[in-house]
Structures are given as C-alpha cells and as structure tokens.
Design a protein around this motif. Sequence first.
Motif, mmCIF file in Angstrom:
data_model
loop_
_atom_site.group_PDB
_atom_site.id
_atom_site.type_symbol
_atom_site.label_atom_id
_atom_site.label_comp_id
_atom_site.label_asym_id
_atom_site.label_seq_id
_atom_site.Cartn_x
_atom_site.Cartn_y
_atom_site.Cartn_z
ATOM 1 N N SER A 160 0.992 -1.127 -0.114
ATOM 2 C CA SER A 160 0.157 0.375 -0.430
ATOM 3 C C SER A 160 0.816 1.626 0.300
ATOM 4 O O SER A 160 0.485 2.054 -0.584
ATOM 5 N N LEU A 163 1.975 1.883 -3.092
ATOM 6 C CA LEU A 163 1.202 1.707 -4.331
ATOM 7 C C LEU A 163 1.005 3.498 -4.105
ATOM 8 O O LEU A 163 0.850 4.706 -4.937
ATOM 9 N N GLY A 164 1.082 4.107 -3.166
ATOM 10 C CA GLY A 164 1.491 5.528 -2.904
ATOM 11 C C GLY A 164 2.008 6.648 -3.240
ATOM 12 O O GLY A 164 1.748 7.652 -3.695
ATOM 13 N N SER A 168 2.472 9.594 -5.640
ATOM 14 C CA SER A 168 2.452 11.079 -5.362
ATOM 15 C C SER A 168 4.150 10.924 -6.641
ATOM 16 O O SER A 168 3.819 12.272 -6.637
ATOM 17 N N LEU B 125 -4.619 18.817 -5.195
ATOM 18 C CA LEU B 125 -4.230 17.648 -4.334
ATOM 19 C C LEU B 125 -3.468 18.271 -3.400
ATOM 20 O O LEU B 125 -3.670 17.821 -2.883
ATOM 21 N N GLU B 129 -3.012 18.337 0.618
ATOM 22 C CA GLU B 129 -2.100 18.541 1.353
ATOM 23 C C GLU B 129 -1.683 19.818 2.706
ATOM 24 O O GLU B 129 -1.486 19.762 3.731
ATOM 25 N N THR B 153 6.028 17.869 6.610
ATOM 26 C CA THR B 153 6.569 16.502 5.926
ATOM 27 C C THR B 153 5.479 15.660 6.510
ATOM 28 O O THR B 153 5.277 14.735 5.500
ATOM 29 N N ARG B 156 2.310 15.309 4.324
ATOM 30 C CA ARG B 156 2.624 14.790 2.177
ATOM 31 C C ARG B 156 2.992 13.209 2.451
ATOM 32 O O ARG B 156 2.683 12.812 2.448
ATOM 33 N N ARG B 157 3.528 12.587 3.697
ATOM 34 C CA ARG B 157 3.770 11.336 3.966
ATOM 35 C C ARG B 157 2.776 10.727 4.202
ATOM 36 O O ARG B 157 1.826 9.709 4.058
ATOM 37 N N GLN B 159 -0.635 12.162 2.703
ATOM 38 C CA GLN B 159 -1.277 12.233 1.723
ATOM 39 C C GLN B 159 -0.766 11.200 0.809
ATOM 40 O O GLN B 159 -1.310 10.867 0.216
ATOM 41 N N SER B 160 0.308 10.359 1.245
ATOM 42 C CA SER B 160 1.105 9.462 0.221
ATOM 43 C C SER B 160 0.399 7.760 0.910
ATOM 44 O O SER B 160 -0.489 7.738 -0.234
ATOM 45 N N ASP B 161 0.341 8.103 2.266
ATOM 46 C CA ASP B 161 -0.192 6.488 2.661
ATOM 47 C C ASP B 161 -1.667 6.893 2.063
ATOM 48 O O ASP B 161 -2.360 5.679 2.530
ATOM 49 N N LEU B 163 -3.527 7.870 -0.472
ATOM 50 C CA LEU B 163 -3.766 7.607 -1.707
ATOM 51 C C LEU B 163 -3.195 6.029 -2.075
ATOM 52 O O LEU B 163 -4.263 5.321 -3.065
ATOM 53 N N GLY B 164 -2.771 5.105 -1.527
ATOM 54 C CA GLY B 164 -2.501 4.299 -1.277
ATOM 55 C C GLY B 164 -3.095 3.422 -1.205
ATOM 56 O O GLY B 164 -3.385 2.333 -1.039
ATOM 57 N N LEU B 165 -3.349 4.059 0.171
ATOM 58 C CA LEU B 165 -4.999 3.069 0.573
ATOM 59 C C LEU B 165 -6.075 3.244 -0.276
ATOM 60 O O LEU B 165 -6.777 1.970 -0.160
ATOM 61 N N VAL B 167 -6.492 3.172 -3.206
ATOM 62 C CA VAL B 167 -5.741 2.385 -4.365
ATOM 63 C C VAL B 167 -5.830 0.751 -3.649
ATOM 64 O O VAL B 167 -6.613 0.149 -4.763
#
Lengths: 193, 193
Positions: A160, A163-164, A168, B125, B129, B153, B156-157, B159-161, B163-165, B167
């Motif tokens: 996960s 993928l994030g 990004s 996006l 953030e 920081t 940013r992380r 947001q990335s997490d 987005l991964g979640l 997906v």
Amino acid sequence: MPRKPEYDRDALIDLARDLFWKRGWAGTSLKDLERTLNMKPGSFYAAFGSKAALFELTLDRYAENGTRRLEALAVEHGPLGALQSYPALVIDASSSPAKACMLAKTVLELGGQEDQLAARANSHLSRMEGLFAELFRKAQAASHVSGRYDAETLARRYQSDLLGLRVSAERQNVDAQAIAREIADGLTRLSHP
Amino acid sequence: MPRKPEYDRDALIDLARDLFWKRGWAGTSLKDLERTLNMKPGSFYAAFGSKAALFELTLDRYAENGTRRLEALAVEHGPLGALQSYPALVIDASSSPAKACMLAKTVLELGGQEDQLAARANSHLSRMEGLFAELFRKAQAASHVSGRYDAETLARRYQSDLLGLRVSAERQNVDAQAIAREIADGLTRLSHP
DNA sequence: TATATACTTGAATGATCACTCAAGAAAGGC
DNA sequence: GCCTTTCTTGAGTGATCATTCAAGTATATA
C-alpha cells in the motif's frame, strides 16, 4: 519454406508496454500502436490477435520484470536491504515511461467494470505482495525484522505504501524520493520490539 | 419572460461526478452522460459547454466535498482525531461510487500528456495536503503531536499513505480497513518524543 | 392573446475507434 | 525457375466518438 517476420516480437512487446504504461488502456489507440511499433493493422492483428491480447502480454511482462528486479535486489542486498532500496528504485524514472505502477493504473482504470484485464493486473499485484511477504519472512529469519510482526500484514502495508509513493511520484511538486526514504527508514524500525 | 430549465443543475453535477469518478475521463462517453443525466445533446451543451468543462466542475465539487468532510471531522474530533478517522471514512464506500481518489485517478489517467484537467486535479491534491498540514500544526499546538516533526513533511507522507490506501481499497482481496487502522495507529505514535 | 425568450429535441456532422481482408511481396524447398 | 507458405500492405468495415444546429415547445411578460 516460409517467410520470416521482420519484427523482433520481444522488442515490440516492450515498446507496447511502455506505451500502455504511460497512456493507459483507453488512452492508447491502435493508431498509436501502429506508429510506435511501426506495423500496419494487418501485421498487428496477425502478430497479436487484438489490442486486449497485446495488453495482456504487456501486463505479464511488466509484472515479471518487477519481480525480477526485486529478486536481483535481494541477492545483492539481502531481503531487508531489497525492501529498503526498492521504493527509491521504482520511482527513479530515468528510462521508465511513468512512475506510477502499471498494474495499479490498470486496476483504477478498468476495475470498476469487472474487466478481465483489471482482474489480471489484480492477481499480479497479489503475487507481488506474496513476494514481499516472503522477503519479510526471510528478514525475520535473519533477525533483521522482529518476529512479533506478521509477514503478510507487513507485506500488505508495504504494498500500500509503495502504491501511494508511486501515485505521489506522478504528481507535480512532490518530493517522492523523500517519501521513499521515509518508507525505507520505517522498515529499519521493525528490527527491535 | 423566459422558460426555466427542467433540470436541477447541482444534482446533475453530482451525478456526473459519480460517473466520472467511477469510470474516468476516457471511460465516460457522452452517451453515458446523456443517459445518466437524462439530457439530450443539445441541452447538455447548452448547460455545460463541453464534456471537459463539466469534468472540471465535477473535479472542483469533488475536492470541495473532501475538504468539507475533513473540516467537519476536525470540529467533531479535533485535528488529530480528524486525521485518524479520515482514512476509514474515505474507503467506506457505501454511497460512494469508487474507493480510489478521483483526483488521483485523473492525475494517473491524464498526467502524462500534460492535460489541464490533470493539472487542476493536481492543484486540488496540493490544497488538500495543505489542509492536512494545517491539522498537523493544530495537533502540535494542542500537544497531541510532538513538535519535533515538520508539519509539511507529515502531511506529505499522510497524503501518500492515503493515496496508497485508496488504491488498495480498489483491489480485490485486500482488507483496506485494516490498512486504514494501521495508518490511524501510526499517527498515535507521533505524540511522544 | 400575442410575442419574446429561453429550453428541448434529435438528426446529422466529420473524426476516430478497433478490426478485417483481399491482394501483393518475399523467402524457403523442389 | 516454380510453387508453397507466410508476412506485409492499406483501403475499407460499421460502430462510436464529441459536438452542432435548425426546428419545435413551453413560459413569462406586455
């Protein structure tokens, strides 16, 4: 007795994969493929059967390539080292047509209508996750990762996060390498209770 | 003097957003829109101008809705509580046409060809953030998150997490709620040193 | 009731979609 | 050189793409 094809099938599949990877399924027309592969429609259909059949080939090749790169990393840096260096590697887009994962892009584009191409991308993602879990188990066996974690759970989260990261990396004005470093650092913290 | 339109513009934009969200830009044809919005082409173009113009409207509405929901969470549960409950909320797809983020899907589909719709999704996006960062700052001010972290920081992380979640939530056979819980738990660990 | 002002309709636009196929070109075996 | 086999060519298939527009319909004001 017969005539040999003028093309190098393997190279064509690589070219098609890069095109599909960048532009997606619907975003890639047969005219695009004809231009990139330098083939007329007749040759294309004789060689691959259909756009969907070729897409499937590129999906398989993409996945195989990913596992091969990760396994090579594991040989070089060990299981934990491989998991730590993979994130940075995967978004280092020099030579790669896109930073996001082609499998994820396919699932997002076609997953809604229960397309069989999406299903295949999905199963490739699962196989990848299995490989992650295997590396986590090996890292645990080598005492680089604490045994109190469940390897499958770690793999699911790692997948996960990856993928994030790769979504990004496709954005503008985001320091994806910094995120990659944070993911790698996070794994370091799994070594002790 | 004039005649009033028979449709409810706001409701139409919501319907269009759900369709675009699920099927993406290229995957949604004008025929699909006509059917879903119950409009003939003439009315459609009189009301929205073009497919792209409507897509832009739905992108804006999607983003606005997301910030509104997060801000409501912040009022209810405080800044850290909002950040912790948002992941589970966002993949609870009852009533939502897809689990993946519409902005991310748009960036992935159209980001490669420098489309202006992708650029707009991208800026939404970034605004999101920024809101995450603001909540992290407030959580720090309330001593729920240690001050030794940089709010940008963290955002940013996060947001990335997220987005991964989202997906992952679109995949088959993945317990996304478990990942959401892990993300929320991770934030708890930011409180001390 | 007449008129002006929208809004609605749906056939038609040319472009592009994935795909087909008949005809021609090239290379082996005889 | 001839014949068989395969590959290549490219015009052509019907379907669908986003979009346009002239004609028809309904409403509010005068």
